[in-house]
Design a protein around this motif. Structure first.
Motif, PDB file in Angstrom:
ATOM      1  N   SER A  17      72.326  -6.135 -60.399  1.00 47.94           N
ATOM      2  CA  SER A  17      71.039  -6.514 -60.404  1.00 47.94           C
ATOM      3  C   SER A  17      70.435  -7.695 -61.239  1.00 47.94           C
ATOM      4  O   SER A  17      69.849  -8.736 -60.822  1.00 47.94           O
ATOM      5  CB  SER A  17      70.300  -5.249 -60.795  1.00 47.94           C
ATOM      6  OG  SER A  17      68.924  -5.470 -60.339  1.00 47.94           O
ATOM      7  N   LEU A  20      71.412 -10.760 -59.365  1.00 52.89           N
ATOM      8  CA  LEU A  20      70.657 -11.127 -58.474  1.00 52.89           C
ATOM      9  C   LEU A  20      69.244 -11.640 -58.889  1.00 52.89           C
ATOM     10  O   LEU A  20      68.935 -12.533 -58.368  1.00 52.89           O
ATOM     11  CB  LEU A  20      70.318  -9.942 -57.531  1.00 52.89           C
ATOM     12  CG  LEU A  20      71.431  -9.211 -56.678  1.00 52.89           C
ATOM     13  CD1 LEU A  20      71.138  -7.924 -56.101  1.00 52.89           C
ATOM     14  CD2 LEU A  20      71.694 -10.120 -55.692  1.00 52.89           C
ATOM     15  N   CYS A 336      70.587  -8.609 -50.936  1.00 51.99           N
ATOM     16  CA  CYS A 336      69.921  -7.577 -52.102  1.00 51.99           C
ATOM     17  C   CYS A 336      70.185  -6.209 -51.490  1.00 51.99           C
ATOM     18  O   CYS A 336      70.345  -5.195 -52.080  1.00 51.99           O
ATOM     19  CB  CYS A 336      68.701  -7.833 -52.326  1.00 51.99           C
ATOM     20  SG  CYS A 336      68.549  -9.721 -53.104  1.00 51.99           S
ATOM     21  N   LEU A 405      63.818  -9.820 -53.414  1.00 50.63           N
ATOM     22  CA  LEU A 405      64.671  -8.856 -54.250  1.00 50.63           C
ATOM     23  C   LEU A 405      63.888  -7.815 -54.666  1.00 50.63           C
ATOM     24  O   LEU A 405      64.538  -6.711 -54.734  1.00 50.63           O
ATOM     25  CB  LEU A 405      65.075  -9.922 -55.708  1.00 50.63           C
ATOM     26  CG  LEU A 405      65.729  -9.141 -56.692  1.00 50.63           C
ATOM     27  CD1 LEU A 405      67.025  -8.311 -56.280  1.00 50.63           C
ATOM     28  CD2 LEU A 405      66.001  -9.943 -58.029  1.00 50.63           C
ATOM     29  N   ARG A 409      64.720  -4.055 -54.079  1.00 52.09           N
ATOM     30  CA  ARG A 409      64.824  -3.074 -55.215  1.00 52.09           C
ATOM     31  C   ARG A 409      63.736  -1.847 -54.858  1.00 52.09           C
ATOM     32  O   ARG A 409      64.209  -0.516 -55.125  1.00 52.09           O
ATOM     33  CB  ARG A 409      64.466  -3.746 -56.570  1.00 52.09           C
ATOM     34  CG  ARG A 409      65.022  -2.947 -57.606  1.00 52.09           C
ATOM     35  CD  ARG A 409      64.430  -3.592 -58.843  1.00 52.09           C
ATOM     36  NE  ARG A 409      65.403  -4.785 -59.225  1.00 52.09           N
ATOM     37  CZ  ARG A 409      64.869  -5.917 -59.848  1.00 52.09           C
ATOM     38  NH1 ARG A 409      63.683  -6.294 -59.794  1.00 52.09           N
ATOM     39  NH2 ARG A 409      65.856  -6.807 -60.165  1.00 52.09           N
TER      40      ARG A 409
END
Ligand SMILES: Cc1ncc(COP(=O)(O)O)c(C=O)c1O
Ligand SMILES: Nc1c(O)cccc1C(=O)C[C@H](N)C(=O)O
Length: 416
Positions: A17, A20, A336, A405, A409
């Motif tokens: 993460s 990213l 992602c 992103l 998430r």
């Protein structure tokens, strides 16, 4: 499906993460369109991935519309049809839309809904093909089409004595033959985001003397369309998605210039008459693309669209840049999702191949309707589409890599 991705999996080697986050920051920092976002009314705490249903409001539009209402309508009243350029707005704004879909001036008129324009274009196309050869008695329609196109194609076929054949867009070139009068195809599939081959299908139609009608709703303003270059016959599209014209903004109709003389409109209203104010009992068609008009134009929403299109006047805003960013955004989102969402939970219905991808990512998953509800509750706005599709539209003018992103998430939190 061979050209589709199957994202998912925190497989070893996936970027974590933190990496990213750094990538998103870098991509946003290098984005040549980043500054355009400030021109739109958006909330920083919401990730808006629904510009393929309703584009965001450009900040300057309300001021322009207030002027149209207070001055042009309120003070000039009837004089505005001439003095404020209301009467000629459909053709004037048509040229502006045309510039974004590869059409030189005089071939696009704005007005009515996409549905109404599908009807005008398809009946016009069949009439034209049958005038040359009455044995053309079939209409082919994209089998996965947005429903309104399918309903209208059925009616248009019935009215013109044709049989209607639903055909997968990818198979269309091979299915056209000497009996085909017209084909109706979506440039980008609303459900999967698949980009259909406009050049090859149009060429196949022409080979058999048929006419190609393209629905550009999900491509105009998101990628180069090149109508003139590929000698497309007819095209229609809405302006409330990637063109940000606003809810119910009027649609447009393109008729290639050399076909306009032969276009026999199935909706010959007084606005398309050669002399509307002669109020003649008999219909005489006007010249050129004006023939495709019907009744009184939707002035308030037309002029809101005209103002919204000013965003494209900025020399930094080119359709090539928009396309490059759209592909980069959708690539990054897929990456992602692949890194953050556990393997096997979602499957992409959107082609991986850039040549076959529009400006959205559609992910199939179990319980998609409930998942989308939860995403929206957590500030990630996309669409659910039947039967199991989470649809995320990426409008390059205002979507950031950090939005892509964050959407992935939150999706991982909801279904992980
Ligand atoms: C591909 C496509 N065609 C047609 C339409 C319908 O257009 P309208 O409701 O403006 O007639 C839409 C969206 O609503 C669409 O996505
Ligand atoms: N036109 C719409 C509307 O009036 C309400 C809600 C959504 C729409 C849409 O445009 C849907 C869109 N064409 C789609 O691809 O699903």
């Amino acid at each position: 499906m061979s050209d589709v991705t199957a994202p998912g999996g925190t497989a070893s080697g996936s970027p974590d993460s933190a990496e990213l986050v750094m990538r998103a920051e870098k991509l946003d920092g290098e984005d040549e369109l980043a500054a355009v976002r400030a021109r739109f009314a958006l909330d920083d705490d919401v990730v808006y991935l629904d510009g393929n249903s309703l584009g965001a409001l450009p900040h300057h539009v309300p001021t322009r519309i207030a002027d149209v209402i207070e001055r042009e309508w309120g003070r000039l009243r009837i004089r505005s049809w001439e003095e404020s350029g209301w009467w000629s707005a459909p053709e004037r704004i048509g040229d502006r839309v045309g510039a974004l879909v590869g059409a030189s001036p005089g071939q696009v008129v704005v007005g009515d809904s996409t549905s109404v324009n599908v009807f005008k274009a398809l009946v016009g196309a069949v009439r034209m093909a049958q005038a040359e050869d009455p044995r053309r008695i079939e209409v082919l329609v994209d089998a996965a089409t947005f429903p309104t196109d399918g309903y209208l194609a059925e009616s248009a076929a019935r009215m013109t004595g044709c049989a209607l054949h639903p055909v997968a867009a990818a198979d269309m070139p091979a299915e056209i033959d000497h009996r085909t009068a017209a084909v109706l195809v979506n440039h980008v599939d609303y459900r999967t985001g698949r980009l259909n081959d406009l050049a090859v299908t149009t060429r196949a139609a022409h080979h058999w003397g048929a006419h190609a009608v393209w629905d550009l709703c999900h491509s105009a303003g998101a990628l180069p369309v090149e109508l003139d270059r590929h000698r497309v016959d007819f095209a229609v599209g809405c302006t409330y998605k990637y063109l940000n014209g606003g809810p119910g903004a009027p649609a447009y109709l393109y008729i290639r210039s050399d076909l306009q003389e032969r276009f026999d409109s199935p909706l010959p209203g007084w606005n398309s008459h050669a002399e509307p104010f002669a109020m003649e009992p008999a219909y005489r068609p006007g010249e050129g693309i004006t023939k495709a008009r019907v009744g009184t134009p939707e002035i308030l929403s037309l002029l809101a669209l005209e103002a919204a299109l000013e965003v494209w006047d900025d020399p930094a805003v080119t359709i090539e840049r928009v396309r490059a960013k759209s592909l980069a955004l959708t690539d990054f989102f897929l990456e992602c999702v692949g890194a953050l969402v556990p393997e096997g939970v979602v499957e992409s219905a959107t082609p991986l191949d850039h040549g076959r991808r529009g400006s959205q990512v559609s992910l199939r998953c179990a319980g998609a309707a409930g998942v989308m509800e939860e995403l929206i509750a957590r500030g990630v706005v996309g669409d659910f589409r039947e039967p199991d599709v989470l649809r995320f539209g990426f409008t390059p003018l205002y979507t950031r890599f950090s939005d892509a992103l964050r959407a992935a998430r939150v999706l991982a939190e909801v279904i992980g």
